[in-house]
Scaffold this motif. Structure first.
Motif, PDB file in Angstrom:
ATOM      1  N   SER A  59      76.433  24.631  74.074  1.00 35.36           N
ATOM      2  CA  SER A  59      76.337  23.209  74.396  1.00 35.36           C
ATOM      3  C   SER A  59      77.014  22.908  75.719  1.00 35.36           C
ATOM      4  O   SER A  59      77.476  23.809  76.435  1.00 35.36           O
ATOM      5  N   PHE A  60      77.065  21.623  76.026  1.00 35.80           N
ATOM      6  CA  PHE A  60      77.556  21.146  77.318  1.00 35.80           C
ATOM      7  C   PHE A  60      79.075  21.088  77.367  1.00 35.80           C
ATOM      8  O   PHE A  60      79.696  21.388  78.383  1.00 35.80           O
TER       9      PHE A  60
ATOM     10  N   ILE B  67      81.022  15.018  71.507  1.00 35.96           N
ATOM     11  CA  ILE B  67      80.081  16.130  71.429  1.00 35.96           C
ATOM     12  C   ILE B  67      80.682  17.369  70.784  1.00 35.96           C
ATOM     13  O   ILE B  67      80.047  18.038  69.963  1.00 35.96           O
ATOM     14  N   ASN B  68      81.925  17.735  71.137  1.00 35.92           N
ATOM     15  CA  ASN B  68      82.515  18.937  70.538  1.00 35.92           C
ATOM     16  C   ASN B  68      82.692  18.776  69.037  1.00 35.92           C
ATOM     17  O   ASN B  68      82.397  19.684  68.258  1.00 35.92           O
ATOM     18  N   GLY B  69      83.189  17.616  68.621  1.00 40.60           N
ATOM     19  CA  GLY B  69      83.387  17.377  67.194  1.00 40.60           C
ATOM     20  C   GLY B  69      82.079  17.423  66.429  1.00 40.60           C
ATOM     21  O   GLY B  69      82.014  17.970  65.321  1.00 40.60           O
ATOM     22  N   GLN B  70      81.013  16.867  67.020  1.00 37.61           N
ATOM     23  CA  GLN B  70      79.724  16.884  66.337  1.00 37.61           C
ATOM     24  C   GLN B  70      79.153  18.298  66.260  1.00 37.61           C
ATOM     25  O   GLN B  70      78.529  18.676  65.264  1.00 37.61           O
ATOM     26  N   ASN B  71      79.388  19.094  67.291  1.00 31.60           N
ATOM     27  CA  ASN B  71      78.916  20.477  67.243  1.00 31.60           C
ATOM     28  C   ASN B  71      79.675  21.286  66.197  1.00 31.60           C
ATOM     29  O   ASN B  71      79.082  22.102  65.487  1.00 31.60           O
TER      30      ASN B  71
ATOM     31  N   LEU C  53      73.822  34.189  59.241  1.00 30.48           N
ATOM     32  CA  LEU C  53      74.495  34.886  60.328  1.00 30.48           C
ATOM     33  C   LEU C  53      75.849  34.258  60.638  1.00 30.48           C
ATOM     34  O   LEU C  53      76.034  33.051  60.458  1.00 30.48           O
ATOM     35  N   PRO C  54      76.804  35.049  61.130  1.00 33.32           N
ATOM     36  CA  PRO C  54      78.034  34.453  61.678  1.00 33.32           C
ATOM     37  C   PRO C  54      77.679  33.540  62.848  1.00 33.32           C
ATOM     38  O   PRO C  54      76.747  33.828  63.603  1.00 33.32           O
ATOM     39  N   ILE C  55      78.421  32.440  62.993  1.00 30.92           N
ATOM     40  CA  ILE C  55      78.118  31.449  64.025  1.00 30.92           C
ATOM     41  C   ILE C  55      79.286  31.353  64.999  1.00 30.92           C
ATOM     42  O   ILE C  55      80.448  31.213  64.584  1.00 30.92           O
ATOM     43  N   TYR C  56      78.970  31.419  66.282  1.00 31.75           N
ATOM     44  CA  TYR C  56      79.959  31.256  67.351  1.00 31.75           C
ATOM     45  C   TYR C  56      79.609  30.010  68.156  1.00 31.75           C
ATOM     46  O   TYR C  56      78.452  29.597  68.213  1.00 31.75           O
ATOM     47  N   PHE C  57      80.613  29.440  68.806  1.00 36.04           N
ATOM     48  CA  PHE C  57      80.457  28.183  69.538  1.00 36.04           C
ATOM     49  C   PHE C  57      80.954  28.363  70.963  1.00 36.04           C
ATOM     50  O   PHE C  57      82.093  28.797  71.186  1.00 36.04           O
TER      51      PHE C  57
ATOM     52  N   PRO D 159      85.430  25.485  73.700  1.00 35.48           N
ATOM     53  CA  PRO D 159      85.516  26.920  74.022  1.00 35.48           C
ATOM     54  C   PRO D 159      84.503  27.307  75.096  1.00 35.48           C
ATOM     55  O   PRO D 159      83.297  27.120  74.907  1.00 35.48           O
ATOM     56  N   PHE D 160      84.998  27.841  76.218  1.00 36.06           N
ATOM     57  CA  PHE D 160      84.105  28.227  77.308  1.00 36.06           C
ATOM     58  C   PHE D 160      83.224  29.403  76.888  1.00 36.06           C
ATOM     59  O   PHE D 160      83.635  30.274  76.119  1.00 36.06           O
TER      60      PHE D 160
END
Length: 341
Positions: A11-12, A55-59, A73-77, A84-85
């Motif tokens: 995301s952004f 946006i971060n909280g919603q993601n 699957l394991p999920i990364y952000f 997190p960059f």
């Protein structure tokens, strides 16, 4: 069957406190020579809401909803512009032994900044991580996916239920330079998606407007701007009669951004009140259960031996692998979302 080790939600990014705002805006506008006073002006948009973009909280909430749904699957952000960059996330994935991953980008539409630039971000981050970085396959855009259309149709109906009869529905999306728009299907996809949603709501009339324009005024961008659109609505009895209210639907935003909060919930709402228009801003797709199912189906498409891509309308499902010339930057700089105007 195609095997993948993980899903990356990309995301952004956005600030999560007052001290984050200026560093975040500096990341967004790096290389653009934006004057410091302009950054301070935009920073006030964030401080109006406590210095926090939603946006971060919603993601994170979407990731949690996926996990609770039994996601396979394991999920990364990872983010383009804030923690997190992306590079840090890919480093973590490498350390965890991830070799091949799918990518869900939080944009339903094709454009340079909403698609191609994210693919460029991944390539740069993998180069920075070095040998052993995972390989990534991006999931297709989903503007005409039946689950996305159903979510947004529900949001439109909820908004209209709060407005008087005869109110207008206008879909909005982030404006981009016209030169960039000529090199992608962004505007066509927006109109297709809006048409599908309107049909699901039995609407015979709807409009499309744009918001959050940035950049020099001499560079033409997609129009009309949402504020100009509101001013254009009939306010007195005439051939079509006065418009009593408007449902503003942020179609181009999968979840609430600062642009949704400031440009719509604050600027557009205040203007509507001045004009005597009843105003309701429809919700974004967010963490709706249908949005969670949408991501499940996109992953199933890429992992199944006999995929059945889901899409409404005449254009069918978008491509899985982007052509070399897909979503080129075009004329001018790409837009800087999140109100970095």
């Amino acid at each position: 069957m195609n095997h993948y080790d993980a899903l990356l939600l990309l995301s952004f990014g956005g600030p999560e406190g007052p001290d984050d705002v200026l560093p975040f805006l500096q990341n967004v506008t790096a290389g653009r020579n934006i004057p410091a006073e302009r950054l301070l002006e935009v920073a006030e948009h964030y401080h109006h809401f406590g210095g926090v973009s939603p946006i971060n909280g919603q993601n994170r909430a979407l990731i949690e909803a996926l996990r609770e749904s039994g996601f396979p699957l394991p999920i990364y952000f990872g983010n383009r512009n804030w923690h997190p960059f992306l590079t840090d996330t890919i480093s973590l994935m490498k350390a965890d032994g991830v070799e091949r991953a799918l990518v869900f980008v939080t944009s339903a539409f094709s454009s340079y900044s909403g698609c191609r630039q994210y693919r460029e971000d991944i390539a740069k981050a993998c180069e920075a991580v070095g040998p052993g970085a995972p390989t990534f396959d991006k999931l297709r855009v989903f503007y005409n996916h039946p689950e996305f259309v159903a979510v947004m149709a529900e949001r439109v109906k909820e908004a209209l239920a709060q407005l008087p009869d005869g109110s207008r529905v206008v879909f909005t999306a982030h404006s981009i330079p016209q030169g960039m728009a000529r090199n992608c299907d962004y505007e066509v996809q927006l109109r297709d998606s809006a048409s599908l949603i309107a049909s699901a709501c039995n609407l015979y009339r709807w409009d499309l407007a744009f918001q959050s324009r940035s950049g020099p005024p001499q560079v033409p961008w997609l129009e009309p701007d949402i504020l100009d659109y509101l001013k254009s609505l009939p306010r007195s009895a005439g051939a079509g009669g006065a418009v009593p209210g408007v449902a503003v639907v942020p179609l181009g935003f999968v979840s609430d951004h600062m642009e949704v909060l400031y440009d719509l919930d604050y600027e557009a709402k205040n203007l509507a009140e001045e004009l005597g228009l009843a105003f309701v801003r429809a919700g974004t797709a967010g963490t709706h259960p249908r949005m969670v199912r949408l991501i499940h189906t996109l992953v199933e498409e890429r992992t199944s031996d006999s995929p059945i891509p889901l899409a409404l309308g005449g254009r069918g499902p978008n491509h899985d692998v982007c052509p070399v010339n897909c979503c080129l930057r075009g004329e001018g700089r790409p837009p800087a979302p999140e109100n970095s105007r």
